[in-house]
Design an enzyme around this catalytic site. Structure first.
Site, PDB file in Angstrom:
ATOM      1  N   SER A  55       0.865  -1.177   0.000  1.00 62.57           N
ATOM      2  CA  SER A  55       0.000   0.000   0.000  1.00 62.57           C
ATOM      3  C   SER A  55       0.894   1.218   0.000  1.00 62.57           C
ATOM      4  O   SER A  55       1.944   1.222   0.640  1.00 62.57           O
ATOM      5  CB  SER A  55      -0.911   0.046   1.228  1.00 62.57           C
ATOM      6  OG  SER A  55      -1.961  -0.868   1.115  1.00 62.57           O
ATOM      7  N   GLU A  62      -1.692  19.045  -5.071  1.00 64.34           N
ATOM      8  CA  GLU A  62      -3.006  19.052  -5.704  1.00 64.34           C
ATOM      9  C   GLU A  62      -3.926  17.947  -5.175  1.00 64.34           C
ATOM     10  O   GLU A  62      -5.036  17.811  -5.632  1.00 64.34           O
ATOM     11  CB  GLU A  62      -2.838  18.910  -7.228  1.00 64.34           C
ATOM     12  CG  GLU A  62      -1.970  19.983  -7.856  1.00 64.34           C
ATOM     13  CD  GLU A  62      -0.457  19.744  -7.726  1.00 64.34           C
ATOM     14  OE1 GLU A  62       0.316  20.645  -8.088  1.00 64.34           O
ATOM     15  OE2 GLU A  62      -0.041  18.662  -7.267  1.00 64.34           O
ATOM     16  N   SER A  63      -3.502  17.120  -4.254  1.00 63.39           N
ATOM     17  CA  SER A  63      -4.264  16.094  -3.523  1.00 63.39           C
ATOM     18  C   SER A  63      -3.405  14.848  -3.320  1.00 63.39           C
ATOM     19  O   SER A  63      -2.457  14.898  -2.574  1.00 63.39           O
ATOM     20  CB  SER A  63      -5.612  15.758  -4.148  1.00 63.39           C
ATOM     21  OG  SER A  63      -6.401  15.056  -3.200  1.00 63.39           O
ATOM     22  N   HIS A  68      -3.057   0.145  -3.775  1.00 58.15           N
ATOM     23  CA  HIS A  68      -3.139  -1.013  -2.891  1.00 58.15           C
ATOM     24  C   HIS A  68      -3.069  -2.241  -3.785  1.00 58.15           C
ATOM     25  O   HIS A  68      -3.791  -2.322  -4.784  1.00 58.15           O
ATOM     26  CB  HIS A  68      -4.443  -1.019  -2.076  1.00 58.15           C
ATOM     27  CG  HIS A  68      -4.661   0.263  -1.348  1.00 58.15           C
ATOM     28  ND1 HIS A  68      -4.027   0.551  -0.156  1.00 58.15           N
ATOM     29  CD2 HIS A  68      -5.404   1.344  -1.655  1.00 58.15           C
ATOM     30  CE1 HIS A  68      -4.399   1.763   0.241  1.00 58.15           C
ATOM     31  NE2 HIS A  68      -5.231   2.262  -0.654  1.00 58.15           N
ATOM     32  N   CYS A  83      -6.726  18.430  -8.033  1.00 52.91           N
ATOM     33  CA  CYS A  83      -7.574  19.612  -8.139  1.00 52.91           C
ATOM     34  C   CYS A  83      -6.918  20.593  -9.095  1.00 52.91           C
ATOM     35  O   CYS A  83      -5.732  20.514  -9.369  1.00 52.91           O
ATOM     36  CB  CYS A  83      -7.807  20.246  -6.771  1.00 52.91           C
ATOM     37  SG  CYS A  83      -6.314  20.812  -5.947  1.00 52.91           S
TER      38      CYS A  83
END
Length: 125
Positions: A55, A62-63, A68, A83
């Site tokens: 993971s 931007e995020s 996973h 974003c």
């Protein structure tokens, strides 16, 4: 309506289990995806599970990008959430798909933060 961001959900099936269990390779792929998209990388965290699976998340200005893996099923799920309009999440998806080589895959696009133009919510009251 205007979206503040795009969220791509990747379903990657029938991948090589060895690729999916290689934390170093998964990290390289995710960093390459972030860089190719034009994102600004702020940090990262990856974990190798025992007996198998990885993971990881790449924090971007931007995020984020996350992944996973389930090597025992040849499956990986990845999220690319960005974003603004400068970053191209589709390019990140292309890198991940190309490097993990799934026999089948799907990409779901969700527009996030739907707002009406540039008008602020408080102005509408």
């Amino acid at each position: 309506m205007k979206a503040l961001g795009k969220h791509l959900l990747l379903e990657l099936n029938d991948c090589d289990p060895k690729l999916l269990n290689d934390i170093g390779l998964i990290r390289e792929i995710m960093l390459a995806a972030a860089n190719e998209s034009g994102a600004t990388v702020l940090g990262e965290s990856f974990h190798q599970f025992s007996p198998q699976g990885v993971s990881g998340v790449i924090l971007i200005a931007e995020s984020h990008l996350s992944v996973h893996t389930w090597p025992e099923h040849g499956y990986a799920g990845a999220d690319i959430f960005t974003c603004g309009t400068r970053v191209k999440p589709e390019k990140a998806a292309d890198v991940i798909i190309d490097k993990l080589k799934p026999k089948t895959h799907s990409v779901i696009l969700m527009n996030r933060g739907m707002i009406e133009g540039k008008q602020k919510a408080k102005d509408k009251k």
